[in-house]
Scaffold this active site. Structure first.
Site, PDB file in Angstrom:
ATOM      1  N   GLY A 438    -102.394  21.493  35.779  1.00 17.50           N
ATOM      2  CA  GLY A 438    -101.391  21.714  36.823  1.00 17.50           C
ATOM      3  C   GLY A 438    -101.162  20.519  37.715  1.00 17.50           C
ATOM      4  N   TRP A 567    -110.296  33.007  48.933  1.00 16.66           N
ATOM      5  CA  TRP A 567    -110.336  31.758  49.693  1.00 16.66           C
ATOM      6  C   TRP A 567    -109.595  31.846  51.018  1.00 16.66           C
ATOM      7  CZ3 TRP A 567    -109.669  27.784  45.042  1.00 16.66           C
ATOM      8  CH2 TRP A 567    -110.868  27.765  44.329  1.00 16.66           C
ATOM      9  N   HIS A 700    -114.193  15.629  36.871  1.00 14.99           N
ATOM     10  CA  HIS A 700    -114.873  15.344  38.138  1.00 14.99           C
ATOM     11  C   HIS A 700    -115.323  13.895  38.225  1.00 14.99           C
ATOM     12  CE1 HIS A 700    -115.186  19.706  37.644  1.00 14.99           C
ATOM     13  NE2 HIS A 700    -114.914  19.697  38.923  1.00 14.99           N
ATOM     14  N   CYS A 732    -109.911  20.756  34.346  1.00 14.53           N
ATOM     15  CA  CYS A 732    -109.321  21.318  35.566  1.00 14.53           C
ATOM     16  C   CYS A 732    -108.161  20.417  35.992  1.00 14.53           C
ATOM     17  CB  CYS A 732    -110.406  21.395  36.646  1.00 14.53           C
ATOM     18  SG  CYS A 732    -109.906  22.319  38.113  1.00 14.53           S
TER      19      CYS A 732
HETATM   20  N1  GLN Z   1    -103.488  24.413  38.995  1.00 11.97           N
HETATM   21  C1  GLN Z   1    -104.532  23.919  39.823  1.00 11.97           C
HETATM   22  C2  GLN Z   1    -104.642  22.407  39.700  1.00 11.97           C
HETATM   23  O1  GLN Z   1    -104.447  21.897  38.660  1.00 11.97           O
HETATM   24  C3  GLN Z   1    -105.859  24.546  39.462  1.00 11.97           C
HETATM   25  C4  GLN Z   1    -106.976  24.059  40.341  1.00 11.97           C
HETATM   26  C5  GLN Z   1    -108.276  24.814  40.173  1.00 11.97           C
HETATM   27  O2  GLN Z   1    -108.542  25.423  39.184  1.00 11.97           O
HETATM   28  N2  GLN Z   1    -109.156  24.772  41.150  1.00 11.97           N
HETATM   29  O3  GLN Z   1    -104.952  21.727  40.637  1.00 11.97           O
HETATM   30 ZN    ZN Z   2    -110.000  24.501  37.728  1.00  5.23          ZN
END
Ligand code: GLN
Ligand code: ZN
Length: 763
Positions: A438, A567, A700, A732
């Site tokens: 994303g 959150w 990360h 991610c």
């Molecule tokens: N769509 C979000 C991104 O890509 C997902 C982030 C997440 O999973 N914490 O930043």
């Molecule tokens: Zn994520």
């Protein structure tokens, strides 16, 4: 006259203006010498003690303050430095401490994970090759500091041995007892030295007691605490639990400690019921956590007073300590500095400092009688009444929509198998389609423009144009890289929850309502105070613009209802599930509008779904059931050809495999690159037949992976999954990465997918 005491369990580290964060980050950046750094930090730490004293707290915690994380602090007390970091015994140097937390070029950081069911992350201690030794009696140090510098008789706080070992890794489950055994002499030494120093009270946190424990584990508590008691019989230990009620009440109250700390807020009444059934021992104090340490609402002091009165009928005044339900680490510092909040809302809020005042008022009330605090009681009730009367808490159209949704069947129109065939035709994607999660890098320029727009230095129009340029740039980049499914990049979002909070009714953002998430990173959870309702499209503009620039499908990108809920700071006058469903209905509308406008892949992220799992296993079913319901409420009404994606950022989801299946998302992407072996096992033992993207590289770290590594990841996945269901994506979102490393890594990922695809076709 005997006196009731007030106490605190832990105070937020970050400071009113996040000064703690700033000092630490300046030190990391090399802009502060260690000596100056430590002096400034000491100033912050002492200031926090003074504030608690001013609030009239009798038992002020010391040693809860941290430069990063209290679990890491505990590990450092015992010299538990992982082998890959240089360490030759003795007190762990500051540099090593931060290296373990943050990693170096040569050595990866220790793993980080969520602290119970909160959004706070702790550093997982590694016990593999460690020989624990007491290298620094931290609590003693901070006790002395408070006494010498401020004449405060502090209450040292330490993480107890059973919880500490349970949260650590690097040993087999059957060695649990032996490992604990090796820590008993060290904890004994800590206590002995504190006793010698004349310490009166010490708080030993054992939140693990609030989870589901086996009989043997409970028995272990007896063994451990009997030994500790023997080592330091004169020190008064408060065994502190929080975040839930305790199942083994009778065993716990018979432990050889002088006080038991119980959470009377998050226990669904379990702790009080236990006291009513089994009483409370005359020779111990009861530290009663009655003020919510995890939310931001002002307490109804009348209700709290009655609760304390009920508790007091089982213990005498001198046995009673009044305190928050947990450390105040999970709440922002003070409401005082909030600007721009509606008065009624502001009056109904209570952050850490205000919570300590509430504790103090209740203590006075119990000590001197209800009349003595009548004014404060009325004022709290009045604030809550006004809040509850806000029309935004009771929106007719939200109620109607909720009622209507209950009459509908919330299922996709066709089964996954049928949808799969339709979607294959519709999208015509290659085998092993490549995509991202994303977000793309949020550069300084992106952050600067957002800030300028907020300050009014540039117009909304200028800001929008800038965002459009970024989207355009990244559509071109994705085109060049050769990805199959695109995203717009999320440049317009600061945070995936805050963004939606700002666009929906029923939410309020604070100005300084920060809480520590991990290390120096803080988050500012939105406050959900009213009925959540839809104002206008939230993601349409950016998504459609991105789609207009390419023939490849662009995924619509939403944050799921459970994540938005988990959150945020949530209202407490209606059930949480109801709030989740209200959010889900607004997302449903957004999904519908995206779909109607021609967006046929829509991703609804649920990274916080798993961390919200209740601590007690008996509560899992209800929670997961509600989570699935909310997700489907948002997503299930789409057409068959519309492909629903979801994303979760963790890999160990054995516990929630059924839930993931039940979400009925067409495609899920998950983080796996750091624990591939474990995950594969899950798929050997379970069947999963929908689309799935196992993250093929770790986002990360700035490191660009090799093609062969990614191919290995893909091949391992293909051993247990059908190639037709596999997607290729990073772990991610790429928001925190730099541009060049992101482009490099994605090119390599696309190439690895291509090579694997070819090799499959050859077969
Ligand atoms: N769509 C979000 C991104 O890509 C997902 C982030 C997440 O999973 N914490 O930043
Ligand atoms: Zn994520």
């Amino acid at each position: 006259m005997s006196k009731v005491k007030s106490s605190n369990l832990g105070y937020p580290r970050i400071g009113e203006n996040r000064e703690w964060k700033r000092v630490i980050e300046r030190f990391w950046a090399g802009k502060l010498e260690q000596e100056d750094f430590l002096a400034q930090i000491e100033g912050i730490r002492l200031n926090h003690l003074c504030k608690q004293k001013e609030k009239g707290i009798d038992l002020i915690p010391v040693g809860d303050f941290s430069l990063y994380d209290h679990v890491l602090d505990t590990a450092m007390m015992f010299g538990l430095v992982p082998k890959r970091f240089e360490y030759s015994g003795g007190k762990v140097p500051l540099k090593t401490y931060f290296d373990i937390a943050r990693g170096t070029k040569e050595a990866v950081a220790s793993e980080m994970t969520k602290w119970f069911n909160t959004n706070y992350h702790y550093i997982v201690p590694e016990l593999e090759d460690a020989v624990p030794a007491l290298v620094d009696n931290r609590p003693l140090h901070f006790y002395r500091e408070a006494k010498q510098k401020l004449d405060i008789e502090g209450k040292p706080v330490i993480l107890g041995p059973v919880t500490f070992v349970k949260l650590s890794k690097g040993y087999n489950k059957d060695e649990f007892k032996t490992v604990i055994e090796s820590f008993i002499p060290l904890y004994s030494e800590v206590l002995r030295e504190l006793q010698e120093e004349g310490v009166q009270w010490i708080q030993i946190d054992e939140p693990i007691l609030s989870t589901t424990l086996s009989k043997e584990e409970v028995a272990l508590f007896h063994h451990v605490y009997a030994r500790l008691h023997k080592a330091a019989p004169d020190i008064r230990v408060i065994l502190q639990t929080y975040f839930e009620g305790i199942d083994h009440y009778e065993e716990v109250i018979s432990l050889p400690v002088q006080g038991i700390g119980l959470d009377f807020v998050h226990d669904n009444g379990q702790n009080l019921t236990s006291i009513q059934m089994y009483g409370f021992p005359k020779d111990k104090v009861l530290a009663a956590g009655v003020i919510n340490g995890r939310n931001i609402w002002r307490a109804d002091l009348d209700k709290k007073f009655s609760l304390l009165k009920e508790i007091e009928s089982y213990v005498s005044k001198e046995q009673l300590i009044i305190q928050p339900s947990s450390s105040l680490l999970h709440t922002p510092v003070t409401v005082k500095n909030e600007v721009g909040l509606e008065v009624i809302l502001k009056e109904a809020l209570s952050f850490a400092d205000e919570k300590l005042s509430e504790v103090n008022i209740l203590m006075k009330g119990i000590q001197n009688g209800k009349d003595s605090i009548q004014e404060e009681i009325s004022s709290s009730q009045n604030a809550i009444l006004l809040l509850n009367e806000l029309s935004s808490k009771n929106r007719l159209e939200v109620n109607e929509n909720m009622a209507k949704s209950q009459t509908l069947k919330i299922e996709r129109k066709a089964s996954f198998q049928e949808r799969q065939i339709i979607q294959e035709k519709f999208f015509q994607l290659p085998l092993l389609p490549t995509t991202t999660i994303g977000s793309f890098p949020q550069t300084q320029a992106v952050k600067k423009h957002r800030l300028q727009c907020r300050k009014g230095e540039i117009s909304n129009h200028q800001y929008d144009s800038f965002i459009k340029e970024e989207i355009h740039r990244w559509i071109n980049i994705q085109e060049k890289i050769g990805l199959d499914v695109f995203v717009h990049g999320e440049f317009e979002r600061t945070d995936m929850v805050e963004y939606f909070g700002e666009k929906l009714d029923g939410f309020q953002m604070t100005t300084l309502g920060w809480v520590q998430s991990y290390g120096s990173r803080c988050v500012k959870p939105p406050v959900i105070y009213g009925d959540v309702s839809y104002r206008e499209p939230m993601t349409l503009k950016e998504t459609l613009y991105a789609q207009s620039l390419t023939d490849k499908p662009v995924k619509g990108m939403l944050t799921g209802p459970v994540t938005i809920l988990n959150w945020s700071f949530v209202r407490e006058d209606i059930p949480r599930d109801e709030v989740a469903n209200q959010i889900a209905l607004t997302l449903q509308k957004e999904v519908e509008i995206l779909e109607r406008s021609g967006i046929h892949m829509i991703q609804v992220d649920e990274p916080a779904l798993r961390e919200g799992l209740p601590l007690k296993q008996v509560k899992w079913d209800d929670y997961l059931h509600a989570a699935v319901y909310a997700f489907k409420l948002a997503t299930a009404f789409v057409k068959n050809e519309t492909q629903i994606h979801t994303h979760m950022c963790y890999s160990n989801f054995e516990d929630i495999m059924d839930t993931i299946r039940a979400l009925d998302a067409d495609v899920i992407s998950i983080e796996t690159s750091r624990s591939h072996g474990e995950l594969i096992q899950v798929f050997e033992e379970n069947t999963y037949d929908k689309g799935i993207g196992l993250g093929v590289y770790d986002i990360h770290s700035p490191r660009v992976p090799e093609i062969s590594e990614i191919r290995n990841h893909i091949n391992r996945a293909l051993k247990v999954l059908d190639s037709k269901q596999c997607w290729i994506n990073p772990d991610c979102g790429l928001k925190t990465r730099g541009i060049s490393e992101t482009v490099e890594a994605l090119k390599i990922m696309v190439e690895a997918a291509k090579q694997t695809r070819e090799s499959l076709l050859v077969k």
